[in-house]
Scaffold this active site. Structure first.
Site, PDB file in Angstrom:
ATOM      1  N   HIS A 124      33.681  -6.555  55.651  1.00 53.89           N
ATOM      2  CA  HIS A 124      34.623  -6.091  54.936  1.00 53.89           C
ATOM      3  C   HIS A 124      34.020  -5.517  53.313  1.00 53.89           C
ATOM      4  O   HIS A 124      33.400  -5.914  52.897  1.00 53.89           O
ATOM      5  CB  HIS A 124      35.757  -7.194  54.653  1.00 53.89           C
ATOM      6  CG  HIS A 124      37.075  -6.828  53.994  1.00 53.89           C
ATOM      7  ND1 HIS A 124      37.354  -6.389  52.783  1.00 53.89           N
ATOM      8  CD2 HIS A 124      38.152  -6.493  54.693  1.00 53.89           C
ATOM      9  CE1 HIS A 124      38.559  -6.107  52.575  1.00 53.89           C
ATOM     10  NE2 HIS A 124      39.331  -6.122  53.964  1.00 53.89           N
ATOM     11  N   ASP A 201      32.052 -15.371  53.980  1.00 58.16           N
ATOM     12  CA  ASP A 201      33.489 -14.855  54.029  1.00 58.16           C
ATOM     13  C   ASP A 201      34.383 -15.534  55.129  1.00 58.16           C
ATOM     14  O   ASP A 201      34.060 -14.952  56.257  1.00 58.16           O
ATOM     15  CB  ASP A 201      33.433 -13.275  54.037  1.00 58.16           C
ATOM     16  CG  ASP A 201      34.654 -12.622  54.008  1.00 58.16           C
ATOM     17  OD1 ASP A 201      35.799 -13.098  54.022  1.00 58.16           O
ATOM     18  OD2 ASP A 201      34.761 -11.336  53.688  1.00 58.16           O
ATOM     19  N   GLN A 204      38.763 -14.467  57.534  1.00 58.71           N
ATOM     20  CA  GLN A 204      39.300 -14.435  59.160  1.00 58.71           C
ATOM     21  C   GLN A 204      39.147 -15.554  59.694  1.00 58.71           C
ATOM     22  O   GLN A 204      39.753 -16.189  60.526  1.00 58.71           O
ATOM     23  CB  GLN A 204      38.837 -13.315  59.840  1.00 58.71           C
ATOM     24  CG  GLN A 204      39.334 -11.749  59.374  1.00 58.71           C
ATOM     25  CD  GLN A 204      40.684 -11.511  59.176  1.00 58.71           C
ATOM     26  OE1 GLN A 204      41.479 -12.118  60.164  1.00 58.71           O
ATOM     27  NE2 GLN A 204      41.115 -10.783  58.598  1.00 58.71           N
ATOM     28  N   LYS A 227      46.472 -14.995  54.681  1.00 56.52           N
ATOM     29  CA  LYS A 227      46.000 -14.661  56.136  1.00 56.52           C
ATOM     30  C   LYS A 227      46.375 -15.980  56.773  1.00 56.52           C
ATOM     31  O   LYS A 227      46.375 -16.109  58.052  1.00 56.52           O
ATOM     32  CB  LYS A 227      44.616 -14.275  56.217  1.00 56.52           C
ATOM     33  CG  LYS A 227      44.576 -12.892  55.645  1.00 56.52           C
ATOM     34  CD  LYS A 227      42.957 -12.239  55.851  1.00 56.52           C
ATOM     35  CE  LYS A 227      42.715 -11.133  54.854  1.00 56.52           C
ATOM     36  NZ  LYS A 227      43.175  -9.766  55.167  1.00 56.52           N
ATOM     37  N   CYS A 365      39.411  -1.354  56.105  1.00 60.49           N
ATOM     38  CA  CYS A 365      38.557  -1.679  55.027  1.00 60.49           C
ATOM     39  C   CYS A 365      37.090  -2.097  55.570  1.00 60.49           C
ATOM     40  O   CYS A 365      36.426  -2.909  55.142  1.00 60.49           O
ATOM     41  CB  CYS A 365      39.044  -3.048  54.548  1.00 60.49           C
ATOM     42  SG  CYS A 365      40.609  -2.591  53.781  1.00 60.49           S
TER      43      CYS A 365
HETATM   44  N1  PMP Z   1      36.983 -10.087  54.276  1.00 59.70           N
HETATM   45  C1  PMP Z   1      37.700 -10.153  55.308  1.00 59.70           C
HETATM   46  C2  PMP Z   1      36.749 -10.339  56.500  1.00 59.70           C
HETATM   47  C3  PMP Z   1      39.122  -9.910  55.442  1.00 59.70           C
HETATM   48  O1  PMP Z   1      39.553  -9.709  56.690  1.00 59.70           O
HETATM   49  C4  PMP Z   1      39.665  -9.414  54.383  1.00 59.70           C
HETATM   50  C5  PMP Z   1      41.386  -9.077  54.111  1.00 59.70           C
HETATM   51  N2  PMP Z   1      41.324  -7.960  55.431  1.00 59.70           N
HETATM   52  C6  PMP Z   1      39.106  -9.838  53.322  1.00 59.70           C
HETATM   53  C7  PMP Z   1      37.939 -10.309  53.077  1.00 59.70           C
HETATM   54  C8  PMP Z   1      39.724  -9.668  51.579  1.00 59.70           C
HETATM   55  O2  PMP Z   1      40.889 -10.324  51.603  1.00 59.70           O
HETATM   56  P1  PMP Z   1      41.821 -10.225  50.518  1.00 59.70           P
HETATM   57  O3  PMP Z   1      42.520  -8.722  50.420  1.00 59.70           O
HETATM   58  O4  PMP Z   1      42.820 -11.414  50.739  1.00 59.70           O
HETATM   59  O5  PMP Z   1      41.202 -10.344  49.298  1.00 59.70           O
END
Ligand code: PMP
Length: 409
Positions: A124, A201, A204, A227, A365
């Site tokens: 991401h 990370d 997910q 999430k 993203c």
């Molecule tokens: N890493 C992953 C794999 C994600 O799916 C996301 C959110 N789509 C993020 C990081 C970022 O998370 P946040 O916007 O809650 O900081």
């Protein structure tokens, strides 16, 4: 323990009871943010309405109640991810904030000109850009492990990415686009054999997979509350104590100090050293309520339900003409990203929306994955513990209508 009952589960989520555009809401965008069960809504409401006072400061009743709940939430998170110590649990605003913290503080302490940071092609933006900023600041270099055409990370190539200049490996547990589960335990074992620490990370991954940080043996693990059926604005950085102890603070302010003078300021111990300013104690309490909810359903039952949905979605989506899915490697969680021949993702999403179906579209993203698969954007349907086979049928029907209207298939 009562068995997992989808009707009861759905009734726990007030947002799922509504209609949009006169149709029952079919929410297939949980990878972006999940809906919250009533118990989380109530936990937050109660604190906002009655129990609100700043933590770690005053000695009055409300302040003590809030402080206790905040620290209890830390213990709830510790148990959930099986960390050894509560000092290893730092509350942040979310995954992004947690990665920025590590990129800054780890970078300040350990990264020099010419050093190397290893990432994967499936990250991401949150797990790319903070490292790029670090590289710009320090004159370090990014190296990127590719995925193959099925979305599988080419882990067999990892050893060629490790050199004596490698400072850290950053890898997602589950890609938010591909849904593919990376073998993080194996990756970490390999990285450690090359003396490289690993940040996972878990934004997910924690929703669908085990997040036992001791079993994984990761050095850092990050995730977001929103999430995981919890509130927005709260997240977690887990770091092994031996690493966190060595890192300088990321932000300065109240609560992160031991003493302040104009000559010399000393810092609080872990974890407060990394929690400058008024913490999101209401969010932390809400996150603990979400974790308790998940544990009440049991992780195993949620996993079994989601795996059934994932298998069903695979079969049903394959019946839609001109649809191509990305991330077909296994194991896979309930995240489905696809393109449709002759159909712009935004047009498809607009039609689905009118049918009450919420999907995500665009670059998700993950520009680097869009470049990898040579697409401007994808359509993503992401499923959670409250989704049903009937909702997948509705999606497939909707996609067939989209095909007829836009591509003449
Ligand atoms: N890493 C992953 C794999 C994600 O799916 C996301 C959110 N789509 C993020 C990081 C970022 O998370 P946040 O916007 O809650 O900081």
């Amino acid at each position: 323990m009562k068995p997992f009952d989808i009707t009861t589960v759905r009734n726990d989520f007030p947002a799922l009871q509504q209609q949009v555009h006169g149709k029952p809401l079919i929410y297939l965008d949980s990878a972006a943010t999940a809906q919250k069960p009533q118990c989380v809504v109530e936990a937050i409401d109660e604190m906002n309405a009655k129990l609100n006072a700043n933590i770690h400061r005053a000695v009055h009743y409300l302040a003590i109640q809030c402080t206790e709940r905040y620290e209890q939430a830390r213990e709830t998170v510790r148990r959930f991810i099986n960390a050894q110590k509560t000092q290893e649990i730092v509350f942040t605003a979310g995954t992004t904030a947690a990665i920025n913290l590590v990129a800054f503080s780890f970078g300040e302490r350990f990264v020099r000109r010419g050093d190397e940071i290893v990432l994967t092609e499936a990250e991401h933006h949150s797990n790319i850009v903070p490292w790029q900023l670090l590289c710009e600041r320090k004159g370090a270099v990014l190296k990127v492990v590719p995925v193959d055409d099925t979305g599988r990370l080419q882990t067999e190539r990892l050893p060629e990415f490790f050199t004596d200049k490698t400072r850290i490996l950053c890898v997602t547990q589950v890609s938010n686009v591909l849904g593919v589960v990376n073998p993080v335990k194996e990756i970490i074992r390999l990285a450690h054999a090359h003396h490289v620490p690993v940040l996972v990370d878990g934004a997910q991954g924690i929703v669908h997979e085990s997040a036992d940080v001791q079993d994984m043996d990761c050095d850092f693990y990050v995730f977001s509350g929103h999430k995981l059926y919890g509130p927005t604005g709260i997240g977690v950085l887990y770091g092994k104590e031996e690493w966190l102890e060595q890192l300088p603070p990321y932000q300065g302010g109240g609560d992160m100090i031991a003493s302040v003078s104009f000559d010399k300021t000393t810092y609080a111990g872990l974890p407060l050293k990394f929690e400058a300013g008024t913490a999101n104690y209401i969010g932390a309490h809400g996150l603990a309520a979400a974790i308790n909810y998940i544990q009440k359903q049991t992780r195993a039952a949620i996993h079994a339900h989601e795996q059934q949905l994932t298998a069903y979605a695979a079969r049903q989506l394959s019946t839609v003409k001109g649809l191509r899915t990305y991330g077909t490697a296994t194991p896979k969680t309930s995240v489905w990203s696809f393109s449709m021949e002759g159909v712009h993702p935004s047009d498809a999403a607009a039609i689905l929306d009118k049918l009450g179906i919420a999907v995500r579209t665009g670059r998700l993203c993950a520009d680097t994955l869009m470049q990898r698969f040579q697409l401007q954007g994808m359509i993503r349907a992401s499923l959670a513990l409250y989704n049903t086979k009937e909702e997948i049928d509705a999606l497939v029907n909707g996609l067939q209508q989209v095909q007829k209207m836009l591509s003449g298939h």
